[in-house]
Scaffold this active site. Structure first.
Site, mmCIF file in Angstrom:
data_model
loop_
_atom_site.group_PDB
_atom_site.id
_atom_site.type_symbol
_atom_site.label_atom_id
_atom_site.label_comp_id
_atom_site.label_asym_id
_atom_site.label_seq_id
_atom_site.Cartn_x
_atom_site.Cartn_y
_atom_site.Cartn_z
ATOM 1 C CG ASP A 53 13.745 45.174 65.122
ATOM 2 O OD1 ASP A 53 12.925 46.069 65.309
ATOM 3 O OD2 ASP A 53 14.871 45.379 64.624
ATOM 4 C CG HIS A 60 15.557 48.748 63.079
ATOM 5 N ND1 HIS A 60 15.100 48.095 64.198
ATOM 6 C CD2 HIS A 60 15.848 49.999 63.483
ATOM 7 C CE1 HIS A 60 15.124 48.912 65.230
ATOM 8 N NE2 HIS A 60 15.573 50.086 64.825
#
Ligand code: NAD
Ligand code: LMR
Length: 328
Positions: free
Chosen positions: A162, A190
């Site tokens: 990310d 996540h």
């Protein structure tokens, strides 16, 4: 070559991330070009998976990597994690098109309980664990809870993909080099609720927020693009991200082991109460790493919008944690 080899366990070694990961670990990209490694590879006992693992091992052998001091194939975590210094828990059931994370949670909960117990029993007491398999934060939390004799701080979840995705979007938006982006943070899970936060980010000392100066772009383009990137890749490839995930795993472990020279990176780590995140929640935080330890970047101001985003991703994580209570 004078350094003693370290043991690196990788689960799901015959899967697609495994295939993009093992060759880079063996070539020294993760732990340094002077650090020999012994790979301890785990796959499910299934004949097809074990055969595929044999094939991967043949290819590793055929690379004749100078740093590869040994390769082991296992189907039992108690053997695969024996004395391991690093454990990359990749193996799990990946999300297919249209599959919800709650479904994944149920399937994968059992795997990470067993593996946490095995790490607890046989791994090095300093083992550094990275959970990649989804839902990564909660799987890492399960493994940590199943390993009460190991320090909780040794268990981490992968938010680096990310972080890298966010950096790449910011580089594209500003027209600057991705390598020059500093002080980026990704908070939370996540999952699409993660909060990629560039309020503190700089490029060559200049504020990225000032450079972009477009809050609508932040909320309506940047955050959804980064948050839904995994799903976009699944929709495009019919398979979840693999090379970029392996790359993020290498980045995460390398930085943890070798340090970041003051640069911020994002790791999913058990909270100690920082920023009001309850203790033990496996949360993405901005960290710096030195001497094999990570340290949360503290004292950042959390404005109202950021707090709202952090609350949302925290609520999702606490919901996941509640959903696995019965397994702990
Ligand atoms: P894959 O299906 O190609 O490979 C997974 C492998 O794990 C398979 O070979 C399978 O046999 C093995 N496996 C399953 N259960 C196991 C167990 N209990 N022990 C050992 N091995 C086991 O999947 P992939 O594409 O390599 O993805 C692996 C995981 O990583 C998935 O959960 C995926 O969602 C996740 N992922 C996470 C991120 C992240 O940023 N955190 C990014 C991409 C993918
Ligand atoms: C990703 O972010 O690419 C992976 O976690 C795959 C997914 O399930 O979204």
């Amino acid at each position: 070559m004078s350094k003693k080899p370290v043991r690196v366990a990788v689960t799901g070694a015959a899967g697609q991330i495994g295939y993009a990961l093992l060759f880079r670990i063996a070539s020294g990209e993760m732990l340094g070009k002077d650090q020999p490694v012994i790979l301890q590879l785990l796959e499910i006992p299934d004949e097809k998976a074990q055969n595929a693992l044999k094939g991967v091992i043949m290819e590793l052998e055929d690379c004749a990597f100078p740093l590869l001091a040994g390769i082991e194939a296992h189907s039992d975590p108690m053997q695969a994690f024996k004395d391991t210094d690093y454990a990359l828990l990749v193996g799990s059931r990946p999300r297919g098109p249209g599959m919800e994370r709650a479904e994944l949670l149920a399937i994968n909960g059992a795997i990470f309980t067993t593996q946490g117990k095995a790490l607890n029993a046989v791994a090095s007491r300093n083992v550094k664990v990275l959970v990649v398999g989804n839902p990564a934060n909660t799987n890492a939390y399960i493994a940590m809870k199943a390993a009460p004799d190991l320090p909780a701080k040794n268990f981490t979840a992968m938010l680096r993909l990310d972080h890298n995705r966010a950096a790449s979007q910011l580089a594209a938006k500003t027209g600057k080099a991705v390598a020059d982006i500093e002080k980026l943070a990704v908070w939370g899970n996540h999952s699409p609720t993660m909060y990629a936060d560039y309020r503190f980010a700089t490029i060559a000392g200049q504020s990225v927020k000032d450079m972009i100066n477009d809050e609508t772009w932040n909320r309506e383009t940047f955050l959804p693009t980064v948050g839904k990137r995994g799903a976009a890749i699944i929709a495009a490839r019919g398979l979840s991200s693999a090379a970029s995930a392996a790359n993020a795993a290498i980045d995460h472990m390398r930085d943890w082991a070798l340090g970041t020279n003051g640069k911020w990176v994002t790791m999913g780590i058990p909270s100690n109460g920082e920023y009001g995140i309850p203790k033990e929640v496996m949360f993405g935080f901005p960290v710096t790493c030195a001497n094999g330890e990570y340290k949360i970047v503290e004292g950042l101001e959390i404005d109202a919008f950021s707090q709202e985003c952090i609350n949302k991703t925290l609520a999702e994580l606490q919901g996941e944690q509640d959903g696995v209570k019965h397994l702990l």
